[in-house]
Design a protein around this motif. Structure first.
Motif, PDB file in Angstrom:
ATOM      1  N   ARG A  21      30.244  11.683 -52.626  1.00 31.12           N
ATOM      2  CA  ARG A  21      28.854  11.612 -53.068  1.00 31.12           C
ATOM      3  C   ARG A  21      28.372  12.938 -53.661  1.00 31.12           C
ATOM      4  O   ARG A  21      27.698  12.955 -54.691  1.00 31.12           O
TER       5      ARG A  21
ATOM      6  N   GLN B 117      21.130  16.674 -51.275  1.00 34.68           N
ATOM      7  CA  GLN B 117      20.666  15.646 -50.339  1.00 34.68           C
ATOM      8  C   GLN B 117      21.841  14.903 -49.709  1.00 34.68           C
ATOM      9  O   GLN B 117      21.841  14.633 -48.506  1.00 34.68           O
ATOM     10  N   ALA B 118      22.856  14.586 -50.517  1.00 32.23           N
ATOM     11  CA  ALA B 118      24.028  13.890 -49.985  1.00 32.23           C
ATOM     12  C   ALA B 118      24.735  14.735 -48.936  1.00 32.23           C
ATOM     13  O   ALA B 118      25.157  14.238 -47.884  1.00 32.23           O
TER      14      ALA B 118
ATOM     15  N   THR C 115      22.569  14.938 -45.762  1.00 35.03           N
ATOM     16  CA  THR C 115      22.559  13.644 -45.077  1.00 35.03           C
ATOM     17  C   THR C 115      23.838  13.461 -44.265  1.00 35.03           C
ATOM     18  O   THR C 115      23.802  12.982 -43.122  1.00 35.03           O
TER      19      THR C 115
ATOM     20  N   GLY D 282      23.511  15.546 -41.185  1.00 34.43           N
ATOM     21  CA  GLY D 282      22.653  14.936 -40.179  1.00 34.43           C
ATOM     22  C   GLY D 282      23.322  13.781 -39.461  1.00 34.43           C
ATOM     23  O   GLY D 282      23.239  13.661 -38.229  1.00 34.43           O
ATOM     24  N   LEU D 283      24.004  12.922 -40.224  1.00 33.87           N
ATOM     25  CA  LEU D 283      24.695  11.787 -39.630  1.00 33.87           C
ATOM     26  C   LEU D 283      25.781  12.254 -38.667  1.00 33.87           C
ATOM     27  O   LEU D 283      25.943  11.702 -37.561  1.00 33.87           O
TER      28      LEU D 283
END
Length: 325
Positions: free
Chosen positions: A172, A187-188, A191, A194-195
């Motif tokens: 991504r 952002q990818a 993210t 965070g995941l």
């Protein structure tokens, strides 16, 4: 040895499978390889059941049967993955583009080697450090080594999920960067961070709560179980660090930043983690716990440095230096 020759031969179809798999995954097509991998593992188990023990009318071949099962499974994986990439309608534009540029193109080859070689070196440093830590723990005796194998096997299982998220981050972030969407790439990456933090944090909590119970799936020896439970507590602590460092590697690969992470791995694992683990384990008589604290320190250091580097390189607009790595 026939077993070694067959396993060595099976690496050829495995590399073919990996080549087509990486091509498809780079386009975001990840399910096909997953289905094939799961199916091949099930086939491998069935063939081992047949060839090793002589079941279902197959000859009893012992250990050689397991090698044949692996070879057959990997050949089938390669054939099916290649068939998908070469026949799927959705990949026709990419096949046509590739066909127009068949052959070894010097600049492209150098670019691939420039990206792939540091990644391989980084993986060698990391896996080598964990392998050498097992050697050091082996110096402590069979009980410590057995406990280490239990704990590292459990930690490796949770690491696979983080490794999958890291691969998604590479795809991504790389796709967004290729589209010129710097904000999307950033952002990818975050993210994925965070995941991974949430998942590995949950896994760490499970390990803390179940550390006295999990070792019994592997061994009933009281001394091994007790030491494995202690190591699982440390494994629970480095779940987040381990997950964040592999996702950091994935996100940075999407930015084509591969050289500095390999240097970070060398210094963190071989200049910090292993020497610290040796000092704690043998000089301060902490045993396997000390060696694992060394690994925890190295993983945490790598995770922190890679997060800092991703934050710096993914600033919008991206620095021009990123594009020429």
């Amino acid at each position: 040895m026939p077993w070694v020759r067959l396993i060595f031969l099976s690496f050829l179809p495995l590399m073919i499978f990996q080549g087509f798999k990486q091509f498809a995954e780079g386009l975001g097509l990840t399910r096909q390889a997953m289905y094939l991998s799961v199916g091949a593992n099930l086939l491998n188990a069935l063939l081992c059941y047949m060839f090793v023990f002589g079941n279902l009318g197959a000859p009893q071949m012992g250990m050689i049967g397991a090698a044949w099962a692996t070879l057959i499974s990997r050949v089938l994986m390669a054939i099916l993955m290649a068939t998908y990439v070469l026949r799927a309608a959705r990949l026709r534009p990419y096949r046509e583009a590739a066909a127009s540029g068949l052959g070894l193109h010097g600049p492209t080859l150098r670019r691939l080697l420039g990206l792939g070689s540091p990644i391989g070196v980084q993986m060698m440093f990391e896996m080598g450090a964990f392998s050498f830590s097992a050697v050091m723990i082996g110096w402590l005796g069979t009980t410590s080594l057995a406990a280490h194998q239990i704990a590292i096997n459990v930690a490796s299982a949770t690491y696979m999920a983080a490794s999958g998220i890291a691969a998604a981050a590479t795809i991504r972030v790389g796709n967004m960067r290729g589209l010129g969407d710097a904000e999307g790439a950033r952002q990818a990456g975050f993210t994925a961070y965070g995941l991974t933090f949430l998942f590995m944090g949950a896994m760490g909590l499970i390990l803390i709560l179940a550390r006295e119970f999990i070792p019994y799936f592997y061994n009933n020896d009281a001394a091994v179980v007790a030491q494995a439970a202690t190591l699982l507590l440390i494994a629970a602590l480095f779940q987040i660090s381990d997950g964040l460092q592999v996702v950091g590697l994935g996100a940075l690969r999407g930015l084509e930043d591969v050289k500095i992470p390999s240097v970070v791995a060398l210094l963190a694992y071989w200049a910090v983690a292993l020497p610290l683990g040796y000092c704690l384990g043998f000089k301060l008589n902490m045993g396997a716990v000390g060696i694992w604290i060394g690994l925890l320190t190295g993983l945490t250091l790598v995770a922190g440095l890679l997060l800092w580097r991703f934050r710096r390189l993914s600033v919008v607009p991206m620095p021009a230096a990123v594009a020429v790595h």
